[in-house]
Design a protein around this motif. Structure first.
Motif, mmCIF file in Angstrom:
data_model
loop_
_atom_site.group_PDB
_atom_site.id
_atom_site.type_symbol
_atom_site.label_atom_id
_atom_site.label_comp_id
_atom_site.label_asym_id
_atom_site.label_seq_id
_atom_site.Cartn_x
_atom_site.Cartn_y
_atom_site.Cartn_z
ATOM 1 N N VAL A 648 -3.130 -1.673 53.003
ATOM 2 C CA VAL A 648 -2.651 -0.874 51.984
ATOM 3 C C VAL A 648 -3.705 -1.000 50.902
ATOM 4 N N PRO A 649 -4.011 0.328 50.549
ATOM 5 C CA PRO A 649 -5.340 0.291 49.457
ATOM 6 C C PRO A 649 -4.763 -0.247 48.280
ATOM 7 N N GLN A 650 -5.897 -1.176 47.975
ATOM 8 C CA GLN A 650 -5.843 -2.188 46.710
ATOM 9 C C GLN A 650 -5.024 -1.522 45.496
ATOM 10 N N GLU A 651 -5.571 -0.378 45.221
ATOM 11 C CA GLU A 651 -4.927 0.563 43.882
ATOM 12 C C GLU A 651 -3.496 0.699 44.016
ATOM 13 N N GLU A 652 -2.776 0.861 45.220
ATOM 14 C CA GLU A 652 -1.350 0.856 45.297
ATOM 15 C C GLU A 652 -0.569 -0.194 45.693
ATOM 16 N N ALA A 653 -1.285 -1.338 45.933
ATOM 17 C CA ALA A 653 -0.792 -2.560 46.897
ATOM 18 C C ALA A 653 0.347 -3.373 45.879
ATOM 19 N N VAL A 654 0.270 -3.142 44.460
ATOM 20 C CA VAL A 654 1.206 -4.025 43.629
ATOM 21 C C VAL A 654 2.666 -3.036 43.688
ATOM 22 N N GLU A 655 2.545 -1.769 43.688
ATOM 23 C CA GLU A 655 3.583 -1.020 43.820
ATOM 24 C C GLU A 655 4.453 -1.125 45.213
ATOM 25 N N ARG A 656 3.358 -0.961 46.065
ATOM 26 C CA ARG A 656 3.976 -1.280 47.631
ATOM 27 C C ARG A 656 4.636 -2.715 47.563
ATOM 28 N N LEU A 657 4.049 -3.545 47.013
ATOM 29 C CA LEU A 657 4.928 -4.944 47.092
ATOM 30 C C LEU A 657 6.115 -4.889 46.336
ATOM 31 N N VAL A 658 6.285 -4.236 45.288
ATOM 32 C CA VAL A 658 7.699 -3.926 44.519
ATOM 33 C C VAL A 658 8.669 -3.272 45.519
ATOM 34 N N ASP A 659 8.148 -2.225 46.345
ATOM 35 C CA ASP A 659 8.786 -1.371 47.277
ATOM 36 C C ASP A 659 9.640 -2.331 48.203
ATOM 37 N N LEU A 660 8.659 -3.264 48.656
ATOM 38 C CA LEU A 660 9.082 -4.243 49.802
ATOM 39 C C LEU A 660 9.960 -5.103 49.293
#
Ligand code: SF4
Length: 670
Positions: A648-660
Motif C-alpha cells: 500500500v503506498p505510504q501516503e494512503e496506508a494510515v487510512e487503509r489501516l483505518v479501513d481495515l
C-alpha cells in the motif's frame, strides 16, 4: 519449575554474574549497570551511522549497537569502527544480527560484540504448526550446532563477546512446538545456543529475554535467572522491553519491566527502547540504573532474608481478594480491574477548590475518571467541608478516601452521604484502636484502609480477621525495615496470606515510597511505574494511586497509563512500535504519531507499527493490527500475524489501516 530467581524479593541484592568483557567495558560482576542504545540510521550510510554513534557516546551510551541486516552492512561496520576510534571514542560497538549467519561472520571481524536472535539465526520462521518427534528435534539441534559453531569459534579466537538475544514473538517453530509462545520457550531458546557455545569452551555471553509485554518480559528474565542458577550458569543479563513505542507510555513500560527486575537485583546492562531519536533513551536508562544502584546499597546494608511471598513469580495469577463496593456501579477486588484513586493536594478548608479541580480534570478527560478522591482531614472543623464536597461532586466520584490523624470519636462519619474510606495508620500495639475503628466503620457503612507494615498485620491478625469481608483494605505508604517499597508490599501480602486475610491491596506511590524523586515529571513517572509494576505483574494491587505528580490531572492519567502498561486495564489504544534501526523502511516516528492521532480513541485495540518486514511480523507479538514496512515507500497491513494488504503506498496506508479496523468491526467513532 524453579522456585526462586533472586537473592531477595524484599531487598535489592544484586545477582552475582560472571564478568563478560565487551571491548574495554566489563559487563556483570561488580561492574556498574551499563547503559546502552542502538543507532537508527542506514548502516551502509557510514557518515550518518558514525554521527549517531558519536552522539550516543556523548550522551552517555557505554555500548552502542548497530544493525547489520546483510553482508554489505556488516562490512560497513569496519569503516564505522575505524572512524569512531579515530574520532577518539572507545565505546565498544555491537552488531545486531537477524537471520543471516553470513552477516554475523563478517561483523565479528569488525566489532567487539555480536548479538544473535536464537529464534531466527538458523531458522526461517514459517509460523507453521509442526509436530517434532524426538528424533526430528535432535536433528534440528544438530543443524543449529553446525550453523552457530563457526561464529562461536571466530568470536573465541578474536576475543569478542556474544549476546544471545531472545525475543518473544520471534521464537523458532521448533521451540514454539515444544514449549509454546511462553517465557519458558524464550529461556529454552537461549539455552540451546548457550549449550552449543559452551561445548566449544566459550562463555563470553550475555542473555536477553525481551518482549513488548512487560509481564511476559519480567517472567522470562526471572525464569532465565532461575534456570541459570539450576544449571550452574552465571551469564549477565541485558534488560529491555522491546517495541515499547514512544513518549510517556514507552517510559512506563520500560520502568515496569526493567525497573522491577533491577529492584530484584537482576540485570547488568540495560537498553530502554523508544521510538524516538536514540539519545533520548540514555537519560531514562541512567535514571533507572541510578535508582537501582541506590536500592542495592540499601539491600546490602540489611541483607537478612525474609520468607518468600506467595506470588507465583513465573506466571500471572491475580491475588484473590474480597469484593469492595466503592459504589453500586464501582465494585473493586480481584474480579475487577484495579481502581484508580487520586490525591487532592488542596485542603478541605477550601472544599470548593477541591471540587472544582476534580470536576475540571474530569471535564478535560475523555476516557478516564477518578474512582476515589483522597483527602486529608486532621481538623474536625473541616468536617462540614467534607459533607459539602460530597454534595458538590455528586455521583462523579464513587468514593471519598479520607486520611486522618483524628481519634475515632472525633471523626465525622455522619452525613457524607456515600461511600467513605477511612485511611488510618496502625502500629503493632494498636489492638484497641483497630477494634474501635473497625466497629465505627461497620456501624457507619464505611470501609477501613489500614496503613500498616507486614509485621503489624501479623501482630493484629485477630483484630483484622474480625472485620467483615468487604470492609478492609490494606496499604503501606512508607517503606519499612530497610525493605524497598515493592518489598514492603510483598511482605504485606505475605503476612495477609498467613493471617488468612483476603483484604484488597492499595498500591500507593508516595514521596516516602520513592527512591529518587527528582522534581521533574519523568522521575515521578519512573518511580511510580517501578513500584506499581513490580507488584502488578505479580497479581498484587486492587487500587492504585500515584500521589507524587504535582497536578491531579497528571496523577490520574499516570495511574491509568501504568495500569495499561502493566496490561491490567486498557483505557486507550495500545501501541507496539519498534524503535527503528537501519532496516526501517519509513519515517517511523512521524508515522507512529499520525497513526496515534487517527486511532488513539480506540479502547480495545492493539496496533503494531514496525519498520521492516524481516522482523516486524515476528516481533509484533499479540497486536490486533500491524502496519509494517514492506518495501521502500510501501506498507503491508496485517490482521494479527496475517498479511492482508500488500504494498500500500505510504501516503494512503494510515487510512487503509483505518479501513481495515472498520472492516473487522473494531472501529469506534471518536
Ligand atoms: S522491526 Fe524495526 S527495529 Fe526490528 S529490525 Fe525491523 S526496522 Fe529494525
Amino acid at each position: 519449575m524453579p522456585s526462586e530467581y533472586c537473592p531477595s524479593r524484599h531487598r535489592t541484592v544484586r545477582r552475582l554474574t560472571r564478568v563478560v568483557q565487551v571491548g574495554n567495558v566489563g559487563v556483570g560482576g561488580a561492574n556498574p549497570l551499563r547503559l546502552q542504545s542502538m543507532t537508527t540510521s542506514d548502516t551502509e550510510d557510514v557518515a550518518a551511522t558514525l554521527a549517531q554513534c558519536i552522539r550516543l557516546a556523548e550522551a552517555g551510551s557505554e555500548i552502542i549497537r548497530i544493525t547489520a541486516p546483510n553482508k554489505a552492512a556488516a562490512a560497513a561496520l569496519k569503516d564505522i569502527h575505524r572512524q569512531f576510534r579515530a574520532a577518539g571514542f572507545a565505546q565498544p560497538l555491537v552488531a545486531d544480527i537477524h537471520f543471516l549467519p553470513v552477516a554475523a561472520m563478517e561483523a565479528v571481524e569488525h566489532v567487539e560484540k555480536v548479538r544473535v536472535n536464537p529464534g531466527n539465526y538458523a531458522d526461517k520462521k514459517k509460523f507453521a504448526v509442526l509436530e517434532y518427534t524426538d528424533a526430528a528435534y535432535a536433528e534440528e539441534l544438530e543443524r543449529l550446532h553446525e550453523a552457530f559453531t563457526p561464529l562461536v569459534l571466530r568470536a573465541k579466537s578474536l576475543g569478542r563477546s556474544l549476546r544471545i538475544g531472545t525475543n518473544h514473538g520471534s521464537l523458532s517453530d521448533r521451540i514454539m512446538n515444544r514449549f509454546g509462545d511462553s517465557p519458558h520457550g524464550m529461556v529454552e531458546s537461549a539455552l540451546e545456543f548457550i549449550r552449543i557455545a559452551e561445548s566449544h569452551g566459550f562463555r563470553d555471553m550475555i542473555l536477553s529475554m525481551k518482549s513488548s509485554n512487560p509481564k511476559v518480559m519480567v517472567q522470562a528474565y526471572r525464569l532465565a535467572a532461575a534456570r541459570m542458577d539450576e544449571l550452574g550458569m552465571d551469564y549477565p543479563l541485558h534488560l529491555g522491553v522491546t517495541e515499547a513505542g514512544e513518549g510517556e507510555d514507552a517510559r512506563i513500560k520500560s520502568a515496569i519491566g526493567i525497573g522491577s527486575l533491577l529492584a530484584d537485583g537482576l540485570g547488568d546492562t540495560l537498553r530502554v527502547s523508544l521510538t524516538e531519536d536514540p539519545w533520548f533513551e540514555i537519560p531514562v536508562c541512567r535514571e533507572l540504573a541510578s535508582r537501582a544502584t541506590d536500592l542495592a546499597t540499601l539491600g546490602a546494608a540489611s541483607a537478612s532474608r525474609l520468607p518468600v511471598d506467595p506470588a507465583d513469580a513465573f506466571s500471572f495469577t491475580r491475588r484473590p481478594t474480597d469484593r469492595i463496593e466503592l459504589s453500586t456501579s464501582c465494585p473493586a477486588g480481584s474480579n475487577e480491574t484495579p481502581r484508580v484513586i487520586v490525591r487532592s493536594h488542596q485542603s478541605l478548608a477550601d472544599w470548593q477548590a477541591v471540587a472544582k479541580e476534580l470536576l475540571d480534570v474530569h471535564a478535560a478527560q475523555r476516557e478516564v475518571r477518578a474512582e476515589g478522591l483522597l483527602l486529608r482531614l486532621d481538623d474536625p472543623s473541616h468536617a462540614a467541608g467534607l459533607r459539602s464536597l460530597r454534595k458538590a461532586l455528586g455521583p462523579t466520584v464513587p468514593s471519598l478516601w479520607v486520611e486522618t490523624s483524628l481519634p475515632v470519636a472525633e471523626f465525622p462519619f455522619e452525613g457524607t452521604g456515600s461511600r467513605l474510606v477511612v485511611v488510618k495508620g496502625f502500629a503493632a500495639k494498636d489492638s484497641a484502636e483497630v477494634k474501635a475503628w473497625a466497629e465505627a466503620c461497620v456501624r457507619h457503612d464505611t470501609i477501613l484502609a489500614a496503613d500498616v507494615e507486614g509485621p503489624t498485620v501479623t501482630a493484629l491478625a485477630k483484630e483484622f480477621a474480625a472485620i467483615p469481608a468487604g470492609r478492609l483494605i490494606l496499604t503501606s505508604s512508607q517503606p519499612q525495615n530497610g525493605l524497598h517499597a515493592t518489598g514492603t508490599y510483598r511482605e504485606l501480602a505475605r503476612c495477609a496470606a498467613v493471617a488468612k486475610l483476603a483484604a484488597p491491596l492499595w498500591i500507593r506511590a508516595t514521596a516516602a515510597n520513592a527512591v529518587r524523586l527528582d522534581p521533574g515529571f519523568q522521575s515521578r513517572l519512573l518511580e511510580a511505574a517501578v513500584l506499581a509494576g513490580g507488584l502488578l505483574v505479580d497479581g498484587y494491587g486492587d487500587f492504585l494511586s500515584c500521589e507524587t505528580p504535582a497536578t491531579t490531572a497528571k496523577s490520574l492519567t499516570l495511574a491509568y497509563d501504568i495500569l495499561q502498561g502493566a496490561r491490567m486495564r486498557q483505557t486507550k489504544t495500545e501501541y507496539v512500535a519498534c524503535p527503528s534501526c537501519g532496516r526501517t523502511l519509513f519515517d517511523i516516528q512521524s508515522t507512529t504519531l499520525k497513526i496515534k492521532e487517527r486511532t488513539g480513541h480506540l479502547k480495545s485495540v492493539t496496533i503494531a507499527v514496525m519498520g521492516c518486514i524481516v522482523n516486524g511480523p515476528g516481533e509484533m507479538a499479540d497486536a490486533d493490527f500491524g502496519y509494517v514496512g514492506g518495501a521502500p515507500g510501501k506498507i503491508n497491513l496485517y490482521v494479527g500475524k496475517t498479511p492482508i494488504k500488500f504494498n500500500v503506498p505510504q501516503e494512503e496506508a494510515v487510512e487503509r489501516l483505518v479501513d481495515l479496523i472498520k472492516e473487522k468491526g473494531k472501529w469506534e467513532e471518536a
